[in-house]
Design an enzyme around this catalytic site. Structure first.
Site, PDB file in Angstrom:
ATOM      1  N   LYS A   1      68.243 106.921  56.681  1.00  0.00           N
ATOM      2  CA  LYS A   1      68.846 108.249  56.556  1.00  0.00           C
ATOM      3  C   LYS A   1      69.324 108.553  55.144  1.00  0.00           C
ATOM      4  CE  LYS A   1      70.147 108.495  61.419  1.00  0.00           C
ATOM      5  NZ  LYS A   1      69.881 107.091  61.817  1.00  0.00           N
TER       6      LYS A   1
ATOM      7  N   SER B   1      75.568 108.442  61.898  1.00  0.00           N
ATOM      8  CA  SER B   1      74.166 108.045  61.821  1.00  0.00           C
ATOM      9  C   SER B   1      73.368 108.634  62.976  1.00  0.00           C
ATOM     10  CB  SER B   1      74.035 106.517  61.812  1.00  0.00           C
ATOM     11  OG  SER B   1      72.754 106.134  61.357  1.00  0.00           O
TER      12      SER B   1
ATOM     13  N   SER C   1      68.885 102.294  60.113  1.00  0.00           N
ATOM     14  CA  SER C   1      69.436 103.615  59.788  1.00  0.00           C
ATOM     15  C   SER C   1      69.715 103.845  58.313  1.00  0.00           C
ATOM     16  CB  SER C   1      70.717 103.859  60.592  1.00  0.00           C
ATOM     17  OG  SER C   1      70.404 104.211  61.923  1.00  0.00           O
TER      18      SER C   1
ATOM     19  N   LYS D   1      75.594 103.123  53.439  1.00  0.00           N
ATOM     20  CA  LYS D   1      75.008 103.321  54.765  1.00  0.00           C
ATOM     21  C   LYS D   1      74.734 101.990  55.463  1.00  0.00           C
ATOM     22  CE  LYS D   1      73.493 106.214  57.897  1.00  0.00           C
ATOM     23  NZ  LYS D   1      73.857 105.198  58.937  1.00  0.00           N
TER      24      LYS D   1
END
Length: 349
Positions: A61, A118, A58, A220
Site C-alpha cells: 500500500k 491497512s 500490506s 507501514k
C-alpha cells in the site's frame, strides 16, 4: 565445563536473548530479509538477503499511495474527491473498512485508513478510481517501481493480498520508502499517525513502533501467511534519518524488536562515526554464524516453516529454544556469544 558453569553461561545467554526476541530464530527463518539505509546518503548500513525475492504483504500500500499522491500532485485527483466502493472492492479479504457496495469515501479518508488500518477494500477502490481497474493500476505500480529503481518488484494488486507473482525485495521496499520521503514529504505524516479519526472512530495504526520507539514516524506494516510479518520503518534521531525494512518475520514481536534493534544500532553507529570511531551495524549483532557449531546443529532441528502455495495456511516459524539446545548438548562446552539488545494531518489541496 562444569554443570554450574554451564548453568551460569545459560543464564547470561538467555538474559541477552530476551530483549531481541530470540535473534537466532529470526535470522534462521527461511523468509527473513532485512536492510538498513541512511536516508540522507543512501548508504547501506546493514543487509541480509536484501535482494532475495519476498512477498511484501500490506507494505504494497505504500506503492498504492505513492501512485495516488502522484495523481494528486498532477491535479487529476483531489483530497475531497469521492471514491466509490465497487463489488470487487467490497469482496476483498480483511483487513478492510467494510463499506457497502456503492458507498463512497473521500480521498482524504481513504489515505488515512490505508496508512493506519491497512484497509484492503479501500486500496482496491482507490486503484479502480485512478486506473479504471485494479489490474490496470497494478501495471502502473510495476512501471512506477521500475522508474524508481525497484528492479526486483512486480505488483499484481493494490492491497498486498496473496498472489504467487506479487513479489519484492527488502532493498526495493527501502527504495520505495525513501522515494515516499523524498517526493511527498507533505503526505508522509499520514504514515505517522498512531490513530486516524474516521467518522468519529479512532482507527488504530498497525505499526506499534509509532507508540513504543521514540523517533519512529512511519511507515507501514504487513502480514500474510506467505509473507510472514513485514515492516518498513523510518526514524529520526539527532537530525539523521534511517530507513529499516524487515520481511518474513516469524512473529510480530520478533519483527518489531528486530527493526528496533536495527534502527537503534544504526543510530549508535552514526554517533560513533561522528566521534571518530569506526564500527559496523553487523558487528553489534550475534547472527546464527556467530553461535558455536554444536549449538547451531541442535537449533537447526528446532526451526521449521512450510511455505507451500500462497493459498494454503503456513505454519509459523517456531521460536528457537536455546535453553533446550544447550541442555541437549550437555557438557560439551559453550561460550556465550554477544547478542544485540533492544538496544498529523494531511495537507489541504
Amino acid at each position: 565445563m562444569s554443570i554450574k558453569a554451564l548453568a551460569r553461561c545459560l543464564a547470561v545467554l538467555l538474559a541477552l536473548l530476551a530483549p531481541s526476541a530470540f535473534a537466532a530464530s529470526l535470522y534462521s527463518a527461511p523468509r527473513y530479509a532485512a536492510i538498513l539505509i541512511d536516508n540522507a546518503t543512501g548508504e547501506v548500513l546493514y543487509a541480509r538477503r536484501a535482494d532475495e525475492t519476498r512477498y511484501p504483504a500490506s507494505i504494497t500500500k505504500v506503492m498504492t499511495l505513492y501512485v495516488a499522491f502522484e495523481e494528486i500532485a498532477a491535479g487529476r485527483l483531489g483530497l475531497d474527491d469521492n471514491i466509490r466502493i465497487s463489488r470487487h472492492a467490497y469482496n476483498q479479504a480483511p483487513s478492510k473498512l467494510g463499506l457497502r457496495v456503492g458507498a463512497t469515501i473521500s480521498m482524504r479518508d481513504a489515505i488515512g485508513v490505508m496508512a493506519t488500518k491497512s484497509a484492503n477494500d479501500i486500496a482496491v477502490a482507490v486503484a479502480e478510481h485512478i486506473s479504471g481497474s485494479e489490474s490496470a493500476f497494478s501495471a502502473r505500480m510495476t512501471a512506477t517501481a521500475r522508474r524508481l529503481g525497484m528492479m526486483g518488484s512486480v505488483f499484481y494488486n493494490a492491497s498486498g493480498l496473496p498472489n504467487p507473482d506479487h513479489t519484492t525485495t527488502a532493498r526495493d521496499i527501502a527504495i520505495l520508502s525513501r522515494a515516499m520521503l523524498r517526493d511527498f514529504p507533505d503526505f508522509y505524516p499520514a504514515f505517522s499517525q498512531a490513530h486516524y479519526q474516521y467518522r468519529g472512530q479512532a482507527v488504530a495504526n498497525h505499526n506499534h513502533l509509532l507508540r513504543t520507539m521514540p523517533g519512529v514516524d512511519g511507515i507501514k506494516t504487513g502480514f500474510t501467511n506467505a509473507a510472514g510479518f513485514t515492516l518498513a520503518a523510518s526514524a529520526v534521531r539527532d537530525g539523521r534519518r534511517l530507513v529499516a525494512v524487515v520481511l518474513g518475520g516469524p512473529s510480530r514481536l520478533g519483527r518489531d524488536n528486530n527493526v528496533e534493534d536495527l534502527l537503534s544500532i544504526g543510530f549508535d553507529v552514526l554517533a560513533a562515526r561522528a566521534q571518530g570511531q569506526s564500527f559496523t551495524v553487523a558487528s553489534r549483532f550475534a547472527e546464527p554464524d556467530d553461535l558455536p557449531d554444536a549449538v547451531m546443529d541442535v537449533l537447526a532441528g528446532d526451526v521449521a516453516a512450510i511455505d507451500g502455495e500462497v493459498q494454503q495456511p503456513v505454519r509459523a516459524v517456531q521460536q528457537v529454544d536455546v535453553a533446550s539446545a544447550i541442555s541437549t548438548l550437555g557438557e560439551t562446552g559453550l561460550s556465550a556469544p554477544r547478542l544485540a539488545g533492544g538496544g498529523g494531518g494531511l495537507p489541504r489541496r
